[in-house]
Design an enzyme around this catalytic site. Structure first.
Site, mmCIF file in Angstrom:
data_model
loop_
_atom_site.group_PDB
_atom_site.id
_atom_site.type_symbol
_atom_site.label_atom_id
_atom_site.label_comp_id
_atom_site.label_asym_id
_atom_site.label_seq_id
_atom_site.Cartn_x
_atom_site.Cartn_y
_atom_site.Cartn_z
ATOM 1 N N SER A 159 0.855 -1.185 0.000
ATOM 2 C CA SER A 159 0.000 0.000 0.000
ATOM 3 C C SER A 159 0.888 1.231 0.000
ATOM 4 O O SER A 159 2.013 1.201 0.527
ATOM 5 C CB SER A 159 -0.890 0.022 1.251
ATOM 6 N N TYR A 196 -1.187 -0.512 10.581
ATOM 7 C CA TYR A 196 -1.307 -0.908 9.179
ATOM 8 C C TYR A 196 -0.101 -0.430 8.382
ATOM 9 O O TYR A 196 0.479 -1.187 7.591
ATOM 10 C CB TYR A 196 -2.595 -0.335 8.595
#
Length: 261
Positions: free
Chosen positions: A152, A165
Site C-alpha cells: 500500500s 497498518y
C-alpha cells in the site's frame, strides 16, 4: 504457418498456475480476472467457499477457462500450508502467488491492545511471509515462480491513526525485497504492488464523501479514484516472463499521488 505465428504472445500466462488470496471481490478479484484472461489457471482464495463460487463463475465465463477455488484463512498457518500441499497434489506446480489478503484497522495507536496489533500484523505481514515460504518451495521445483505481495502507499505516505497498518505494509515491502534476494537463484522473483486510492466495494462510502472527493482532486494528479480493473495489468506484468528481470521492486499504482508535492 508464418514465422510470426510461432512468436509467443506478450504477457501470456498460458500454462501457469496462479493462487490469488482474497480474490472474492475488490482488487483481488480484478487481479485474478486479469491473470485468467492472460491464460493462467487461476485459484481464487477466500474464507467462505460459498462466496467464492459466484466470482469464480464470473471469471470463468469471461476468460473461457475453469477457475478453481481454495477456501482457507491465510492467517491459519496450518490451513494455508495444507492449501499449498493440495495445489501441489492437484496441479503439480504453482507459478504465481498473489498475496492480496489484508486487514485494516484505523485507530490511534494508544487504542490498540497488544493482541489487536498482533492480529493485524499476523494478517498483513506474517501470513504473507509464511504463504510465500511454502509457495516458494513448490515453485523452486520447477525453477520458476512469481511472488507478488500487495502492499500500500500507506507504507510510505502516512495517514493519521493508521500506524499499525502502515508498519505492517512497510514490513511487507521489506519482506518482498528479502524474498527477492533469497529466492532469485531458484528462478523466483518477488515484487510488490502498492495501490493508492481505489474505488472498491468496501470504499464506496469514502468514494461518495465530498470531503474526500476534494482531497482526491487536489492530491491525485489524475484527479480521480483508481478503477479496480486498473490493478489487473500490474499483476499480469509482474507475473509474466517479460518481468523476469524485475525483482525486489515496489510498483506503485496510485495515479501519481505519492509524487505530488
Amino acid at each position: 504457418m508464418t514465422e510470426a505465428a510461432h512468436i509467443r504472445r506478450p504477457f501470456s500466462l498460458e500454462g501457469r498456475v496462479a493462487l490469488v488470496t482474497g480474490a472474492g471481490r475488490g482488487l483481488g478479484f480484478e487481479m485474478a480476472r486479469a491473470l485468467a484472461l492472460s491464460g493462467a489457471t487461476v485459484i481464487i482464495n477466500g474464507r467462505d467457499e460459498a462466496r467464492l463460487r459466484g466470482p469464480a463463475e464470473a471469471i470463468a465465463a469471461e476468460a473461457g477457462r475453469h477457475v478453481e477455488t481454495a477456501a482457507f484463512d491465510v492467517a491459519d498457518t496450518a490451513a494455508a500450508s495444507a492449501a499449498i500441499t493440495d495445489i501441489d497434489r492437484r496441479f503439480g506446480r504453482l507459478d504465481i502467488l498473489v498475496n492480496n489478503v489484508g486487514m485494516r484497522d484505523r485507530r490511534p495507536l494508544k487504542d490498540f491492545t497488544a493482541t489487536e496489533m498482533q492480529a493485524l500484523l499476523g494478517a498483513d505481514l506474517i501470513a504473507p511471509a509464511l504463504l510465500a515460504r511454502d509457495a516458494a518451495e513448490l515453485m523452486a521445483r520447477h525453477r520458476h515462480g512469481r511472488i507478488i505481495n500487495i502492499s500500500s502507499i500507506a507504507a510510505a505516505v502516512i495517514y493519521g491513526h493508521d500506524a499499525v497498518y502502515s508498519a505492517a505494509k512497510a514490513g511487507l515491502n521489506g519482506l518482498t525485497r528479502a524474498l527477492a534476494v533469497d529466492y532469485a537463484r531458484a528462478g523466483i522473483t518477488a515484487n510488490a504492488i502498492a495501490p493508492g486510492m481505489f474505488a472498491t466495494e468496501t470504499n464506496q462510502a469514502m468514494v461518495q464523501n465530498p470531503d474526500l472527493a476534494a482531497f482526491v482532486d487536489l492530491r491525485v494528479p489524475v484527479g480521480r479514484w483508481g478503477r479496480p480493473a486498473e490493478i489487473g495489468a500490474a499483476a499480469v506484468f509482474l507475473a509474466s516472463d517479460e518481468a523476469s528481470f524485475v525483482n525486489g521492486h515496489i510498483l506503485v499504482v496510485d495515479g501519481g499521488q505519492t509524487v505530488r508535492m
